[in-house]
Design an enzyme around this catalytic site. Structure first.
Site, mmCIF file in Angstrom:
data_model
loop_
_atom_site.group_PDB
_atom_site.id
_atom_site.type_symbol
_atom_site.label_atom_id
_atom_site.label_comp_id
_atom_site.label_asym_id
_atom_site.label_seq_id
_atom_site.Cartn_x
_atom_site.Cartn_y
_atom_site.Cartn_z
ATOM 1 N N ASP A 123 1.132 -1.339 -0.261
ATOM 2 C CA ASP A 123 -0.320 -0.077 -0.069
ATOM 3 C C ASP A 123 0.947 1.490 0.292
ATOM 4 O OD1 ASP A 123 -2.211 -1.966 -0.146
ATOM 5 O OD2 ASP A 123 -3.253 -1.177 1.808
ATOM 6 N N GLU A 316 -2.482 26.062 -15.919
ATOM 7 C CA GLU A 316 -4.027 26.673 -16.222
ATOM 8 C C GLU A 316 -3.550 27.005 -14.719
ATOM 9 O OE1 GLU A 316 -7.518 24.077 -16.298
ATOM 10 O OE2 GLU A 316 -6.166 22.944 -16.326
HETATM 11 N N1 GLU Z 1 -2.902 -3.125 3.100
HETATM 12 C C1 GLU Z 1 -1.568 -4.581 3.515
HETATM 13 C C2 GLU Z 1 -0.458 -3.362 3.646
HETATM 14 O O1 GLU Z 1 0.339 -2.741 2.987
HETATM 15 C C3 GLU Z 1 -1.564 -5.330 2.752
HETATM 16 C C4 GLU Z 1 -1.299 -4.813 1.461
HETATM 17 C C5 GLU Z 1 0.220 -5.445 0.724
HETATM 18 O O2 GLU Z 1 0.708 -6.215 1.102
HETATM 19 O O3 GLU Z 1 0.025 -5.898 -0.634
HETATM 20 O O4 GLU Z 1 0.642 -4.212 4.227
#
Ligand code: GLU
Length: 359
Positions: A123, A316
């Protein structure tokens, strides 16, 4: 069967091929020393069943089990692991970024470390990678890697991604190219790569294309980064105590000015405007954001356009007249990282703009 055993069982379907690997690979010279810093994420995740590819718990498998699950790593390098965090990457804070960065900085100064691999949730992987790219002074390879499926799932991608990351980190060709990200056999610069789909193994892409590919442990390069990074950077983790408070506001139709005012009240030193298209500013919030920027909070125009949002200075909006900064091609989350690093000391808008052009 516990989760770690399931991970090892899923990964060990490649064990058979170990016996087919010629012994000469190990005799080709001394192996590099690679440290794997584990921080959690899906690559360390586990699901209830082998078909749980999208619903699972991330950050459950420890670094030693991750390494043991890919015995082929020992063909590539002398690998040792450290568990820095065990978190989902949405839980990163500025303090955690600094903690990880300081550990990387210590390790790369050590003569017996040739490269670093960081296992990470996908993430915010791009934010951590870009942060390290800005503040770690080394030519040694630093590779950030994740996975889109937990190790317990059918067609889990973590084992090969980790194998590729160690292959990259132990390759002399990776030196001096800044922090790299690998998933799905691709090599990206951490500056450009962004998570662009969250349900497929090809989750990461770069607006200007990947740098290369890893195929059967061999890296094939097609381009190299030209923006300042690592040894060419004016920023150094060893001189940073605290990152600046920089916040992002996502623009949309019917946007009001509440969040801009709140961030100013809460002490933000810069606000990243995730604007529509060319980082545009709606006429009905213009007076508020101009007032905020005139009071000393930097206003940085970025774009919410997912792939290749490119903000043209004085396009812009009249940035020169307003005293604003444009993020160039950096997406809002990367613009936040650069501003949080750059504004560890106070700067003019002109100097901040220079930094956005150069990094
Ligand atoms: N949301 C979790 C993270 O970022 C799992 C997503 C992932 O690692 O693909 O650790």
């Amino acid at each position: 069967m516990n989760n770690q055993c399931m991970v090892i069982r899923q990964f060990s379907n490649t064990l058979f091929f170990l016996f087919l690997v010629p012994l000469s690979i190990q005799a080709q010279g001394e192996l590099s020393n690679i440290v794997i810093l584990a921080t959690g994420g899906t690559i360390a995740g586990s699901g209830a069943t082998s078909t749980s590819s999208a619903s699972y718990e991330s950050a459950t498998v420890g670094v030693d089990a991750l390494i043991q699950a890919v015995p082929e790593l020992t063909e590539l390098a002398n690998v040792r692991g450290e568990q820095v965090f065990q978190i989902a990457s949405q839980d990163y804070t500025n303090e955690r970024l600094l903690q990880l960065g300081r550990r990387v900085s210590e390790l790369v100064k050590s003569d017996d470390v040739d490269g670093i691999v960081i296992t990470h949730g996908t993430d915010t992987l791009e934010e951590t990678g870009f942060f390290l790219n800005l503040v770690i002074h080394t030519e040694k390879p630093i590779v950030v890697v994740g996975a889109m499926r937990p190790g317990t799932a059918l067609s889990a991608d973590g084992a090969l991604n980790l194998f590729n990351a160690v292959a990259l980190a132990s390759s002399a060709d990776s030196r001096g190219k800044g922090v790299l990200i690998t998933l799905n056999d691709e090599i990206h610069t951490a500056r450009d790569a962004t998570k662009s789909i969250n349900i497929r193994p090809n989750a990461f892409s770069s607006p200007w294309g990947p740098l290369g590919m890893v195929v059967e442990r061999q890296a094939y390069w097609f381009r190299a980064p030209v923006k300042r990074h690592t040894v060419h950077s004016e920023f150094n983790i060893d001189e940073i105590d605290k990152l600046a408070n920089v916040q992002v506001v996502y623009a949309h139709g019917n946007l009001d000015d509440t969040l801009y005012k709140e961030h100013q009240r809460n002490g933000a030193v810069a606000i990243i405007h995730a604007g529509t298209g060319n980082g545009s500013v709606s006429s009905h919030i213009f007076a508020t954001v101009l007032g905020i920027s005139q009071s000393g909070v930097h206003f940085i125009r970025s774009s919410r356009v997912m792939q290749g949002g490119f903000v043209l200075r004085n396009g812009e909006e009249d940035d020169d007249a307003n005293g604003w900064v444009v993020s160039h091609d950096l997406n809002p989350q990367k613009a936040r990282i650069l501003a949080a690093v750059a504004l560890t000391q106070s700067r003019s808008a002109g100097d901040l703009q220079r930094i956005f052009w150069e990094y």
